[in-house]
Design an enzyme around this catalytic site. Sequence first.
Site, PDB file in Angstrom:
ATOM      1  N   GLU A 162      -0.894  12.593  14.166  1.00 41.01           N
ATOM      2  CA  GLU A 162      -1.932  12.590  13.409  1.00 41.01           C
ATOM      3  C   GLU A 162      -3.388  12.689  13.882  1.00 41.01           C
ATOM      4  O   GLU A 162      -4.147  13.436  12.851  1.00 41.01           O
ATOM      5  CB  GLU A 162      -1.867  11.195  12.604  1.00 41.01           C
ATOM      6  N   SER A 208      -3.396  -5.524  -5.007  1.00 43.42           N
ATOM      7  CA  SER A 208      -2.119  -4.918  -5.181  1.00 43.42           C
ATOM      8  C   SER A 208      -1.195  -6.071  -5.814  1.00 43.42           C
ATOM      9  O   SER A 208      -0.043  -5.493  -6.284  1.00 43.42           O
ATOM     10  CB  SER A 208      -1.442  -4.642  -4.066  1.00 43.42           C
ATOM     11  N   GLY A 210       0.920  -1.062   0.090  1.00 45.39           N
ATOM     12  CA  GLY A 210       0.067  -0.034   0.042  1.00 45.39           C
ATOM     13  C   GLY A 210       0.694   1.350   0.033  1.00 45.39           C
ATOM     14  O   GLY A 210       2.000   1.160  -0.714  1.00 45.39           O
ATOM     15  N   HIS A 256       5.834   1.446  11.766  1.00 47.75           N
ATOM     16  CA  HIS A 256       5.156   2.196  12.980  1.00 47.75           C
ATOM     17  C   HIS A 256       5.311   1.302  14.158  1.00 47.75           C
ATOM     18  O   HIS A 256       5.009   0.044  13.846  1.00 47.75           O
ATOM     19  CB  HIS A 256       3.805   2.696  12.507  1.00 47.75           C
ATOM     20  N   GLN A 272       3.033   2.756   2.015  1.00 51.47           N
ATOM     21  CA  GLN A 272       4.343   2.564   2.577  1.00 51.47           C
ATOM     22  C   GLN A 272       4.726   1.428   1.883  1.00 51.47           C
ATOM     23  O   GLN A 272       6.141   1.478   1.545  1.00 51.47           O
ATOM     24  CB  GLN A 272       4.406   2.328   4.225  1.00 51.47           C
TER      25      GLN A 272
HETATM   26  N1  LIG Z   1       0.396   5.671   5.241  1.00 49.19           N
HETATM   27  C1  LIG Z   1       1.592   6.075   5.559  1.00 49.19           C
HETATM   28  O1  LIG Z   1       2.193   7.048   4.997  1.00 49.19           O
HETATM   29  C2  LIG Z   1       2.230   5.608   6.925  1.00 49.19           C
HETATM   30  C3  LIG Z   1       1.864   4.235   7.376  1.00 49.19           C
HETATM   31  N2  LIG Z   1       2.843   4.078   8.438  1.00 49.19           N
HETATM   32  C4  LIG Z   1       2.649   2.423   8.821  1.00 49.19           C
HETATM   33  O2  LIG Z   1       3.093   1.841   7.640  1.00 49.19           O
HETATM   34  C5  LIG Z   1       2.107   0.585   7.910  1.00 49.19           C
HETATM   35  C6  LIG Z   1       1.350   0.173   6.832  1.00 49.19           C
HETATM   36  O3  LIG Z   1       0.463   1.392   6.510  1.00 49.19           O
HETATM   37  P1  LIG Z   1      -0.203   1.609   5.198  1.00 49.19           P
HETATM   38  O4  LIG Z   1       1.003   1.973   3.971  1.00 49.19           O
HETATM   39  O5  LIG Z   1      -0.700   3.174   5.191  1.00 49.19           O
HETATM   40  O6  LIG Z   1      -1.168   0.627   4.630  1.00 49.19           O
HETATM   41  P2  LIG Z   1      -1.981   0.509   3.505  1.00 49.19           P
HETATM   42  O7  LIG Z   1      -3.488   0.268   3.936  1.00 49.19           O
HETATM   43  O8  LIG Z   1      -1.722   1.662   2.558  1.00 49.19           O
HETATM   44  O9  LIG Z   1      -1.642  -0.696   2.669  1.00 49.19           O
HETATM   45  C7  LIG Z   1      -1.749  -2.043   3.301  1.00 49.19           C
HETATM   46  C8  LIG Z   1      -1.212  -3.121   2.670  1.00 49.19           C
HETATM   47  O10 LIG Z   1      -1.286  -4.226   3.272  1.00 49.19           O
HETATM   48  C9  LIG Z   1      -1.756  -5.414   2.333  1.00 49.19           C
HETATM   49  N3  LIG Z   1      -2.471  -6.514   3.304  1.00 49.19           N
HETATM   50  C10 LIG Z   1      -3.581  -6.236   3.883  1.00 49.19           C
HETATM   51  N4  LIG Z   1      -4.036  -7.312   4.537  1.00 49.19           N
HETATM   52  C11 LIG Z   1      -2.756  -8.111   4.379  1.00 49.19           C
HETATM   53  C12 LIG Z   1      -2.311  -9.431   4.558  1.00 49.19           C
HETATM   54  N5  LIG Z   1      -3.217 -10.562   5.294  1.00 49.19           N
HETATM   55  N6  LIG Z   1      -1.188  -9.906   4.324  1.00 49.19           N
HETATM   56  C13 LIG Z   1      -0.314  -9.096   3.603  1.00 49.19           C
HETATM   57  N7  LIG Z   1      -0.843  -7.890   3.197  1.00 49.19           N
HETATM   58  C14 LIG Z   1      -1.845  -7.620   3.419  1.00 49.19           C
HETATM   59  C15 LIG Z   1      -2.970  -4.374   1.775  1.00 49.19           C
HETATM   60  O11 LIG Z   1      -3.428  -5.350   0.503  1.00 49.19           O
HETATM   61  P3  LIG Z   1      -4.330  -4.910  -0.680  1.00 49.19           P
HETATM   62  O12 LIG Z   1      -3.478  -3.889  -1.419  1.00 49.19           O
HETATM   63  O13 LIG Z   1      -4.655  -5.940  -1.234  1.00 49.19           O
HETATM   64  O14 LIG Z   1      -5.353  -3.936   0.124  1.00 49.19           O
HETATM   65  C16 LIG Z   1      -1.985  -3.510   1.306  1.00 49.19           C
HETATM   66  O15 LIG Z   1      -1.199  -3.448   0.241  1.00 49.19           O
HETATM   67  C17 LIG Z   1       1.298   0.707   9.169  1.00 49.19           C
HETATM   68  O16 LIG Z   1       1.999   0.261  10.333  1.00 49.19           O
HETATM   69  C18 LIG Z   1       1.139   2.280   9.223  1.00 49.19           C
HETATM   70  O17 LIG Z   1       1.095   2.811  10.571  1.00 49.19           O
HETATM   71  C19 LIG Z   1       3.754   4.770   8.873  1.00 49.19           C
HETATM   72  C20 LIG Z   1       4.251   5.957   8.379  1.00 49.19           C
HETATM   73  C21 LIG Z   1       3.252   6.579   7.409  1.00 49.19           C
HETATM   74  C1  LIG Z   2       0.201  11.610   9.383  1.00 46.66           C
HETATM   75  C2  LIG Z   2      -0.233  10.167   9.247  1.00 46.66           C
HETATM   76  C3  LIG Z   2       0.672   8.976   9.372  1.00 46.66           C
HETATM   77  O1  LIG Z   2       1.366   9.088  10.766  1.00 46.66           O
HETATM   78  C4  LIG Z   2       1.798   9.476   8.419  1.00 46.66           C
HETATM   79  C5  LIG Z   2       1.620   9.451   7.008  1.00 46.66           C
HETATM   80  O2  LIG Z   2       2.901   9.777   8.951  1.00 46.66           O
HETATM   81  C6  LIG Z   2       0.038   8.049   8.885  1.00 46.66           C
HETATM   82  O3  LIG Z   2      -0.022   7.050   9.978  1.00 46.66           O
HETATM   83  O4  LIG Z   2      -0.340   7.668   7.929  1.00 46.66           O
HETATM   84 MG   LIG Z   3       3.277   9.544  10.733  1.00 47.36          MG
HETATM   85 MG   LIG Z   4       0.645   7.137  11.705  1.00 48.06          MG
END
Ligand SMILES: NC(=O)C1=CN([C@@H]2O[C@H](COP(=O)(O)OP(=O)(O)OC[C@H]3O[C@@H](n4cnc5c(N)ncnc54)[C@H](OP(=O)(O)O)[C@@H]3O)[C@@H](O)[C@H]2O)C=CC1
Ligand SMILES: CC[C@](O)(C(C)=O)C(=O)O
Ligand SMILES: [Mg+2]
Ligand SMILES: [Mg+2]
Length: 337
Positions: A196, A54, A27, A109, A29
Site C-alpha cells: 500500500e 454506522s 466500515g 490485518h 471491511q
Molecule cells: N479498508 C480495506 O479495504 C482493508 C482493511 N483491512 C483491515 O481491516 C481493518 C478495518 O479497516 P477498515 O475497514 O478500513 O476500517 P474503516 O475505517 O473503514 O471502518 C472502521 C469501523 O470501525 C468502527 N469503529 C471505530 N471505533 C470503534 C470502536 N471503538 N468500537 C467498535 N467499532 C469502532 C468505525 O465506526 P464508524 O462507522 O462509526 O466510524 C467503522 O465502522 C483494519 O485492520 C485494516 O487494516 C484489511 C484489508 C483491506
Molecule cells: C491497499 C490498501 C489496503 O491494504 C487494502 C485495501 O488491501 C488497506 O489497508 O486498505
Molecule cells: Mg491490503
Molecule cells: Mg492494508
Amino acid sequence: MAVEIFYDDDADLSIIQGRKVAVIGYGSQGHAHALSLRDSGVDVRIGLPEGSKSRAKAEEQGLKVLTPAEASKEADLIMILAPDTKQRFIYAEDIEPNLKDGDALFFGHGFNIRYELIKPPAGIDVAMVAPKGPGHLVRRQFVDGKGVPALIAVEQDATGGAEALALSYAAAIGGARAGVIKTTFTEETETDLFGEQAVLCGGASALVQTGFEVLTEAGYAPEIAYFEVLHELKLIVDLMYEGGIARQRYSVSDTAEYGDLTRGPRVITPAVKEEMKKILGEIQDGTFAREWVAEDEAGRPNFTKLEEQGAQHPIEETGKKLRDLMSWVDRPITETA
Ligand SMILES: NC(=O)C1=CN([C@@H]2O[C@H](COP(=O)(O)OP(=O)(O)OC[C@H]3O[C@@H](n4cnc5c(N)ncnc54)[C@H](OP(=O)(O)O)[C@@H]3O)[C@@H](O)[C@H]2O)C=CC1
Ligand SMILES: CC[C@](O)(C(C)=O)C(=O)O
Ligand SMILES: [Mg+2]
Ligand SMILES: [Mg+2]
C-alpha cells in the site's frame, strides 16, 4: 517455500456456520464481511459504540447491532475490523474481558499482533482472514458471484481447529472462489504495508499526480492530462489484471510498448528501488508502526494536513467535472453495502 492455496472445495463452510460471529466495526471491511457472512448462512452480529454513525446503516441492512462488549460476550468468534490504531483500546475495554477459552479472535490485518499492540491470552484461537482488496470491492465481487483473494494465518491454535476455521470464514466471504493463501501475521503485515505504501496507494497516487503536474505545467489541457494519466490507468491496469503485463503490452501499440520498455526504467530508477527497500526496512524494523501509532495518538496532525493537501490537488477538480459527465464511472461506493 511453495505457498499453499485453497479453494472452495478445500473449505468446510459448516464450520463457520456453526459459530456465533461478532464483527467489530462496520466500515470498508466490516460491512463486507458481515453481509457476506450473513448471506453464507452465518449467525452474525455487529459491535459498534452507541454513538457510531454506522449503527443505523447496519440495522437498515438487517443486521443485529450491539455494543462491542455485548457483541463480544454473545459471540464465540470475534473479528476485529475497527481502525488498526483503535484496536488495542477496543480489545482491552470490550473484547478481552469477554473472552472465554475456546473462543476465536480474528483480524483482517496483522498490524496489532505483528507489532505486539495486542497480546491475547492462551486458551483462545488467534487467526487472520485478510482480503487482498478494498472492502467495498470484496462485497461487490461476492454479490457478483466472484471473489477477492485472501490470506489466512494462525498465530495461536488453542483448539486445534484454527486453520480450518479461518479457511471456512474466508470461503464465506468469497475469498476461496479466487484463492486463499496460508501465511503468517508477519508476512501479511509487512507485505501489505509495503504494497500500500510503495505501489498500490503511495506509489500509484504520486505517479498519477506527478504525471498530471508535468503535463499541465507544460501547458496541456487538464482534461486531457486527466484522461491520459488517471482515467486510462484503470483500463491499462484492467489488462494487467486480466492477462499480466504481457497482455497490456499486447494490446497497446508497439510505439507505446517501445516507450514502456525504454522509458519505464527511467521513471522507476534504481534510486526509486533503493527508496522502496528503505520503506520496507522501516516496516520490518517497526519504525513505520511507531511513527503511525504516535501520529494517531497526537491527533493525526500530519495525516490531516497531507490529506487536505491531496484533496486540494488540481487533478481532483478536473476529475470530478469529467466523472460527473460519465454516469457509469462514479458508481456509489455504498451501492454494494
Ligand atoms: N479498508 C480495506 O479495504 C482493508 C482493511 N483491512 C483491515 O481491516 C481493518 C478495518 O479497516 P477498515 O475497514 O478500513 O476500517 P474503516 O475505517 O473503514 O471502518 C472502521 C469501523 O470501525 C468502527 N469503529 C471505530 N471505533 C470503534 C470502536 N471503538 N468500537 C467498535 N467499532 C469502532 C468505525 O465506526 P464508524 O462507522 O462509526 O466510524 C467503522 O465502522 C483494519 O485492520 C485494516 O487494516 C484489511 C484489508 C483491506
Ligand atoms: C491497499 C490498501 C489496503 O491494504 C487494502 C485495501 O488491501 C488497506 O489497508 O486498505
Ligand atoms: Mg491490503
Ligand atoms: Mg492494508
